[in-house]
Scaffold this active site. Structure first.
Site: not given
Length: 640
Positions: A360, A463, A437, A601, A440
């Site tokens: 991202h 999220k 990260d 993104c 997700q």
């Protein structure tokens, strides 16, 4: 409601003492950890009612939850008439009524009941070895509300049976009762479950029921041919009824263009269960205050709620210490925090940062900014034609100049699940730090940061079914304490003079100013929600949805899937011949279906596949096969 107490009607101090001790002897063993003894004060303190006393047993303020509304404990506290008449109360008798039969419902005393509880599902939170609420306040040189003696009127004493311990905002909703029944047979307490995310099911039967077919949409039960084509030979009813879950999400009843909303934009943001919405409302109605800095009751409630949310995040990620959890606005701010604190402090000209091609923009741009400023070099791990990270090529990028590896656990554009543990281990062998990260991943699979051994892990609350504007940076405690703060102000200091400032250790050193208190509490409620269901259960159900959707989308003429890695989470990206992605999105919107169309993104990875944008349906555990059928049928109609 407000409660009017007439001091003249209160019993005498000896009667209070006797009654209180009887109550605690009759109550569930171990509710307060030991049987406390009530001792009345000789005289009321300024502003207090007569008849106030204290307990000699510790009542810990380190518990995440402060109180529960009386409606969750059978209508309120023990009635004043029962107290005045000196009636014996058998709290172990399930027929015992805590309400006063001599008063109308609107006259009942409905106190807030101090409760220090474990979650309804999932058992006791891990014991914290490195943190206590009191030590946190002591470090900040503040005046804490006392953790050893709690003071409140005797009318507000109630011992809550163990089976009713729950969060303040949670009523006896269907979620609590029905979900308990359907999850009774599920064992998620064992070792970690290995979940495949793509391909044919490992067993010939799907162990989850998708939809009862009562929403006016076709379900998988009505489409046996589709199920067969998706590699699903039969459907059986086992413990996961998605309809129970869907009732907890009010927005799923919304209508768009005259059609019932089908929310397939979960990678952008997830919808919020009523438990989260109610918890935030409860905070503003009953707890709203700034935290840490006052001796008054609302500050105590707000601080307990905020620090309780931090403990929930710690347990959710299996962090070693509560001091490793820092609240930020979201994953983007968390990455920027690391770049502008640790990166500024430790990276020098010629050093190298490695990212993957899947990233991202939030995991690219901060490092580019730092590289430009300090003369660093950024290297990129390539992916194959399925969108899978090439580990052999990654190994070639590692070297003595590698100081940081920063990568996503799940691609937001393709859904690829990266081999995070291997990437981290190889980076550490090269002497580099690692940031993961998890924006997700946290909503789709269990995450164990100690097992991963990541130096930092970031995610966003919205999220994972929580509020927007709140997120988390996890970092190893020693590393955080060695890192300079990135923002200065109140709350993050031990001492300030005009010549020198001394900072707190983590987490305080990275939480300058007033944080997003209410939404941190809301994030804690969201974590409670998914934990009650069980992340392994969620992962497995979503896996079958992904298999079902992928197979059916392959049948749409002219549709090209972008990203077909063997390990995928609940993201599907595609383009459709003859249509702009925004046109496909608009056509789906006409049917009430919400998907994302654009570059997500993540322009570099889309360009790797020769496209500038894609259509991206993304799944969550409240989605159904019926909704996937509607998506696919709409795409077929476009081609026709």
């Amino acid at each position: 409601m407000s409660t009017n107490i007439n001091p003249d009607n209160l019993p005498s101090a000896p009667e209070l003492e006797k009654l209180a001790n009887q109550l605690f002897k009759a109550g569930p063993t171990g509710f307060f950890g030991q049987s406390p003894t009530f001792t009345p004060q000789g005289s009321a303190l300024p502003g207090e009612l007569p008849g106030i006393g204290s307990f000699d047993a510790p009542i810990p303020h380190t518990a995440p939850d402060q109180s529960i509304p009386p409606s969750t404990i059978g209508g309120g506290g023990i009635s004043p008439s029962a107290i005045n008449q000196g009636n014996a109360v058998n709290l172990k008798d399930p027929q015992t009524s805590f309400a006063d039969p001599n008063l109308k419902s609107d006259q009942q005393i409905l106190p807030h009941v101090p409760v220090y509880s474990t979650p309804v599902f999932g058992g006791q939170l891990p014991t914290q070895q490195n943190f206590s609420y009191d030590s946190y306040l002591e470090k900040t040189d503040l005046i804490p509300h006392t953790p050893t003696k709690q003071q409140f009127p005797i009318e507000q004493l109630s011992v809550v049976p163990d089976n009713l311990l729950q969060l303040p905002y949670q009523q006896d909703q269907h979620f609590e009762t029905e979900l308990r029944k359907v999850l009774d047979g599920i064992n998620t307490s064992g070792p970690g479950v290995s979940i495949p995310f793509y391909g044919a099911p490992s067993t010939p039967e799907i162990p989850f029921y998708f939809l009862n077919g009562n929403h006016g949409l076709p379900s998988v039960k009505h489409n046996p041919d589709k199920a067969s084509k998706a590699g699903i030979s039969s459907i059986i009813d086992l413990p996961f009824d998605v309809n129970i879950i869907r009732r907890d999400f009010p927005i799923l009843q919304e209508r768009v263009n005259g059609k019932q909303l089908v929310w397939l934009d979960n990678a952008a943001t997830t919808q919020k269960p009523k438990q989260v919405i109610d918890r935030i409302s409860y905070f503003y109605e009953h707890e709203n205050s700034n935290i840490h800095r006052a001796a008054h009751e609302l500050a105590a409630r707000a601080t307990d709620a905020y620090e309780g949310a931090r403990r929930k995040v710690q347990a959710f990620l299996n962090a070693a210490s509560i001091n490793e959890i820092i609240f930020v606005r979201g994953a983007t701010e968390a990455i920027n925090l690391v770049a502008k604190s640790w990166g500024e402090q430790n990276l020098h000209s010629g050093d190298e940062i490695i990212v993957s091609h899947l990233e991202h923009h939030a995991n690219i741009v901060p490092w580019q900014q730092l590289a430009t400023k300090k003369g660093l070099k950024i290297k990129v791990i390539p992916v194959d034609d399925d969108g899978q990270v090439l580990l052999d090529e990654y190994v070639k990028l590692l070297g003595p100049k590698t100081k940081l590896v920063s990568f996503t656990q799940v691609s937001n554009a393709l859904g690829t699940v990266t081999p995070a543990a291997q990437i981290i281990q190889l980076a550490h062998l090269a002497g580099a730090k690692v940031l993961v990260d998890g924006a997700q991943s946290v909503s789709h699979m269990p995450v164990n940061v100690q097992a991963l051994d990541a130096d930092w892990f970031v995610f966003s609350g919205h999220k994972v079914f929580g509020p927007t504007g709140i997120g988390v940076l996890y970092g190893k405690e020693d590393l955080l304490n060695e890192t300079q703060p990135w923002q200065g102000g109140g709350n993050m200091i031990k001492d300030v003079t005009f010549e020198h400032t001394q900072y707190h250790d983590a987490p305080g050193r990275f939480e300058a100013g007033t944080g997003n208190i209410a939404d941190a509490v809301g994030l804690g409620a969201a974590i409670d929600y998914v934990t009650k269901i069980g992340m392994p259960v969620i992962a497995k159900y979503e896996h079958y949805l992904l298999v079902y959707a992928t197979q059916l989308l392959k049948e749409v003429k002219g549709l090209r899937l972008i990203g077909t890695a063997p390990d995928k989470a609940s993201v599907i990206s595609f383009v459709l011949d003859g249509y702009k992605t925004e046109d496909v999105g608009a056509a789906l919107n006409n049917e009430g279906i919400a998907v994302r169309s654009g570059h997500h993104c993540a322009q570099p990875i889309l360009r790797r596949f020769g496209v500038e944008s894609s259509v991206r349906p993304s799944l969550a555990f409240y989605n159904t096969c019926a909704e996937i059928d509607l998506l696919v049928n709409t795409l077929h109609s476009l081609k026709r």
